[in-house]
Design a protein around this motif. Sequence first.
Motif, PDB file in Angstrom:
ATOM      1  N   THR A 265       0.840  -1.208   0.000  1.00 16.25           N
ATOM      2  CA  THR A 265       0.000   0.000   0.000  1.00 16.25           C
ATOM      3  C   THR A 265       0.867   1.247   0.000  1.00 16.25           C
ATOM      4  O   THR A 265       1.877   1.303   0.701  1.00 16.25           O
ATOM      5  N   LEU A 266       0.452   2.252  -0.775  1.00 17.25           N
ATOM      6  CA  LEU A 266       1.012   3.595  -0.627  1.00 17.25           C
ATOM      7  C   LEU A 266      -0.039   4.413   0.109  1.00 17.25           C
ATOM      8  O   LEU A 266      -1.169   4.568  -0.375  1.00 17.25           O
ATOM      9  N   GLN A 267       0.318   4.881   1.290  1.00 17.35           N
ATOM     10  CA  GLN A 267      -0.607   5.759   2.026  1.00 17.35           C
ATOM     11  C   GLN A 267      -0.142   7.191   1.785  1.00 17.35           C
ATOM     12  O   GLN A 267       0.964   7.569   2.192  1.00 17.35           O
ATOM     13  N   ILE A 268      -0.963   7.955   1.103  1.00 13.08           N
ATOM     14  CA  ILE A 268      -0.541   9.272   0.619  1.00 13.08           C
ATOM     15  C   ILE A 268      -1.239  10.376   1.398  1.00 13.08           C
ATOM     16  O   ILE A 268      -2.470  10.468   1.399  1.00 13.08           O
ATOM     17  N   ASN A 269      -0.448  11.207   2.052  1.00 18.25           N
ATOM     18  CA  ASN A 269      -1.019  12.380   2.716  1.00 18.25           C
ATOM     19  C   ASN A 269      -0.971  13.528   1.716  1.00 18.25           C
ATOM     20  O   ASN A 269       0.076  14.100   1.458  1.00 18.25           O
ATOM     21  N   VAL A 270      -2.135  13.852   1.151  1.00 21.70           N
ATOM     22  CA  VAL A 270      -2.159  14.830   0.051  1.00 21.70           C
ATOM     23  C   VAL A 270      -2.224  16.275   0.559  1.00 21.70           C
ATOM     24  O   VAL A 270      -2.303  17.202  -0.234  1.00 21.70           O
ATOM     25  N   GLY A 271      -2.178  16.458   1.877  1.00 21.99           N
ATOM     26  CA  GLY A 271      -2.142  17.828   2.396  1.00 21.99           C
ATOM     27  C   GLY A 271      -2.740  17.907   3.782  1.00 21.99           C
ATOM     28  O   GLY A 271      -3.481  17.024   4.199  1.00 21.99           O
ATOM     29  N   LYS A 272      -2.405  18.971   4.495  1.00 27.53           N
ATOM     30  CA  LYS A 272      -2.848  19.076   5.893  1.00 27.53           C
ATOM     31  C   LYS A 272      -4.061  19.986   6.070  1.00 27.53           C
ATOM     32  O   LYS A 272      -4.468  20.271   7.193  1.00 27.53           O
ATOM     33  N   ILE A 273      -4.626  20.454   4.964  1.00 19.13           N
ATOM     34  CA  ILE A 273      -5.797  21.327   5.081  1.00 19.13           C
ATOM     35  C   ILE A 273      -7.023  20.480   5.397  1.00 19.13           C
ATOM     36  O   ILE A 273      -7.211  19.408   4.817  1.00 19.13           O
ATOM     37  N   CYS A 274      -7.839  20.967   6.321  1.00 17.45           N
ATOM     38  CA  CYS A 274      -9.065  20.262   6.671  1.00 17.45           C
ATOM     39  C   CYS A 274     -10.139  21.288   6.987  1.00 17.45           C
ATOM     40  O   CYS A 274      -9.834  22.389   7.454  1.00 17.45           O
ATOM     41  N   ASN A 275     -11.389  20.915   6.759  1.00 18.15           N
ATOM     42  CA  ASN A 275     -12.497  21.803   7.123  1.00 18.15           C
ATOM     43  C   ASN A 275     -12.845  21.664   8.602  1.00 18.15           C
ATOM     44  O   ASN A 275     -13.660  22.414   9.108  1.00 18.15           O
TER      45      ASN A 275
ATOM     46  N   THR B 136       4.577  11.826 -10.054  1.00 18.76           N
ATOM     47  CA  THR B 136       5.718  10.964  -9.704  1.00 18.76           C
ATOM     48  C   THR B 136       5.214   9.704  -8.995  1.00 18.76           C
ATOM     49  O   THR B 136       5.716   8.589  -9.231  1.00 18.76           O
ATOM     50  N   ILE B 137       4.214   9.868  -8.144  1.00 16.97           N
ATOM     51  CA  ILE B 137       3.629   8.700  -7.456  1.00 16.97           C
ATOM     52  C   ILE B 137       2.967   7.772  -8.472  1.00 16.97           C
ATOM     53  O   ILE B 137       3.118   6.542  -8.411  1.00 16.97           O
ATOM     54  N   LEU B 138       2.257   8.362  -9.416  1.00 22.98           N
ATOM     55  CA  LEU B 138       1.575   7.535 -10.435  1.00 22.98           C
ATOM     56  C   LEU B 138       2.591   6.758 -11.268  1.00 22.98           C
ATOM     57  O   LEU B 138       2.355   5.596 -11.633  1.00 22.98           O
ATOM     58  N   ALA B 139       3.742   7.372 -11.519  1.00 21.80           N
ATOM     59  CA  ALA B 139       4.799   6.673 -12.269  1.00 21.80           C
ATOM     60  C   ALA B 139       5.304   5.471 -11.460  1.00 21.80           C
ATOM     61  O   ALA B 139       5.577   4.400 -12.014  1.00 21.80           O
ATOM     62  N   VAL B 140       5.414   5.638 -10.144  1.00 21.10           N
ATOM     63  CA  VAL B 140       5.829   4.517  -9.277  1.00 21.10           C
ATOM     64  C   VAL B 140       4.795   3.393  -9.364  1.00 21.10           C
ATOM     65  O   VAL B 140       5.141   2.212  -9.489  1.00 21.10           O
ATOM     66  N   LEU B 141       3.522   3.761  -9.315  1.00 22.42           N
ATOM     67  CA  LEU B 141       2.465   2.736  -9.394  1.00 22.42           C
ATOM     68  C   LEU B 141       2.524   2.001 -10.739  1.00 22.42           C
ATOM     69  O   LEU B 141       2.330   0.782 -10.794  1.00 22.42           O
ATOM     70  N   ARG B 142       2.790   2.745 -11.796  1.00 23.84           N
ATOM     71  CA  ARG B 142       2.890   2.111 -13.119  1.00 23.84           C
ATOM     72  C   ARG B 142       4.037   1.096 -13.152  1.00 23.84           C
ATOM     73  O   ARG B 142       3.916   0.009 -13.704  1.00 23.84           O
ATOM     74  N   ARG B 143       5.151   1.443 -12.497  1.00 25.39           N
ATOM     75  CA  ARG B 143       6.328   0.552 -12.492  1.00 25.39           C
ATOM     76  C   ARG B 143       6.130  -0.668 -11.599  1.00 25.39           C
ATOM     77  O   ARG B 143       6.780  -1.678 -11.791  1.00 25.39           O
ATOM     78  N   HIS B 144       5.241  -0.550 -10.607  1.00 25.89           N
ATOM     79  CA  HIS B 144       5.145  -1.614  -9.594  1.00 25.89           C
ATOM     80  C   HIS B 144       3.707  -2.105  -9.421  1.00 25.89           C
ATOM     81  O   HIS B 144       3.008  -1.704  -8.476  1.00 25.89           O
ATOM     82  N   PRO B 145       3.267  -3.001 -10.286  1.00 26.80           N
ATOM     83  CA  PRO B 145       1.883  -3.493 -10.179  1.00 26.80           C
ATOM     84  C   PRO B 145       1.614  -4.230  -8.862  1.00 26.80           C
ATOM     85  O   PRO B 145       0.461  -4.409  -8.467  1.00 26.80           O
ATOM     86  N   GLU B 146       2.699  -4.656  -8.175  1.00 27.42           N
ATOM     87  CA  GLU B 146       2.485  -5.373  -6.904  1.00 27.42           C
ATOM     88  C   GLU B 146       1.959  -4.448  -5.800  1.00 27.42           C
ATOM     89  O   GLU B 146       1.453  -4.919  -4.786  1.00 27.42           O
ATOM     90  N   ILE B 147       2.081  -3.113  -5.979  1.00 22.26           N
ATOM     91  CA  ILE B 147       1.484  -2.189  -5.006  1.00 22.26           C
ATOM     92  C   ILE B 147       0.025  -2.008  -5.421  1.00 22.26           C
ATOM     93  O   ILE B 147      -0.286  -1.304  -6.368  1.00 22.26           O
ATOM     94  N   GLN B 148      -0.849  -2.689  -4.712  1.00 21.96           N
ATOM     95  CA  GLN B 148      -2.234  -2.813  -5.155  1.00 21.96           C
ATOM     96  C   GLN B 148      -3.181  -1.754  -4.584  1.00 21.96           C
ATOM     97  O   GLN B 148      -4.254  -1.522  -5.123  1.00 21.96           O
ATOM     98  N   THR B 149      -2.774  -1.133  -3.469  1.00 16.06           N
ATOM     99  CA  THR B 149      -3.726  -0.236  -2.782  1.00 16.06           C
ATOM    100  C   THR B 149      -3.153   1.158  -2.602  1.00 16.06           C
ATOM    101  O   THR B 149      -1.976   1.314  -2.275  1.00 16.06           O
ATOM    102  N   VAL B 150      -4.004   2.149  -2.824  1.00 14.86           N
ATOM    103  CA  VAL B 150      -3.644   3.549  -2.597  1.00 14.86           C
ATOM    104  C   VAL B 150      -4.603   4.089  -1.544  1.00 14.86           C
ATOM    105  O   VAL B 150      -5.817   4.062  -1.716  1.00 14.86           O
TER     106      VAL B 150
END
Length: 338
Positions: free
Chosen positions: A42-52, A77-91
């Motif tokens: 899994t890649l757990q992506i923190n896309v930013g710290k802004i919250c309502n 850049t993250i999407l390129a990593v996912l393209r290179r590594h199909p074994e990473i199944q979850t975002v």
Amino acid sequence: MKSLPPVPLLTPNGLQPIAGISFAQTLADYGLPPLTSQGVETLQINVGKICNQTCHHCHVDAGPHRTEIMTLETMDTILAVLRRHPEIQTVDLTGGAPEMNPHFEYLVSECRALDRHVLDRCNLTIFFVKGKHHLPQFLADHHVEIIASLPCYSEANVDQQRGRGVFERSIMALRQLNQLGYGIEGSGLALNLVYNPLGPKLPPNQRKLEADYKEELGNRFGISFNRLYTITNMPISRFLDDLRTTGRYEEYMELLANSFNPASVDGLMCRKLISIGWDGQLYDCDFNQMLDIPILKGMPQTITDFGLELLSHRPINTDHHCFGCTAGAGSSCGGAIA
Ligand code: SF4
Ligand code: SF4
């Protein structure tokens, strides 16, 4: 002259040491090796710290005042990593409120086009923010799994922790999601809820609490959902400040350390995922990210130099806060472990 009592030293991560207890030593005492990764699923992506919202327990210290946000370039850049590594199944998308990132929809659509399972850690009230009303339909159209915080089925408790009016808007959002098929058997649209204790306590039994939630939310509001995840409050950021100002830091850390459960260690989330910060930095988990604890030296440090082979067998950087993941039934972003 009488000398003053010594000021307790802080660990490199700003946490006060608990007398005589260390996470690494506790693993060793139970005959367990230091934590290492067992792959990256899994890649757990923190896309930013802004919250309502600005919840009391937030380990991200997120809120409307934050400015950190992931750029389109970093996402590519993250999407390129996912393209290179199909074994990473979850975002797994997190924040702040991940949907506050203006490129949220782009990232979701591209990950789904790559056939990855996408999770959205959603605070539910985001659906009522101006410009975000389309989100429930968008998430359903892209078959995104929703993991939504609802720390209680009582209005008073939710509003105390998350802010006035949050419970009512959360219920409205859950009804909307149910109407789209979320949380309904056979729809393929998963809706999971997250519980965390109101104060410095361990969560109760996950299965029993899930049954209580289903009964209460079903009977009182006609709401269905799939699973309830119980998550332990981590001694980080706002919750840590609260522990310190109320003088309960040591007591809570002792509770976590004394409740160490060796059976939770195999299922720790850091062993199967990589956490990515809004600026592309890599971490062992979201908690290490918030404490600024980097991946150990010698390993790839940013998404630009991502190397799956090295990261799949990396030693994990641990400290006192890790007792939060191993206490009682254990705690991960997917709920109880053991
Ligand atoms: S806990 Fe979640 S909803 Fe609350 S402030 Fe933090 S990121 Fe926002
Ligand atoms: S905080 Fe939890 S998930 Fe993170 S490194 Fe420690 S044990 Fe692993």
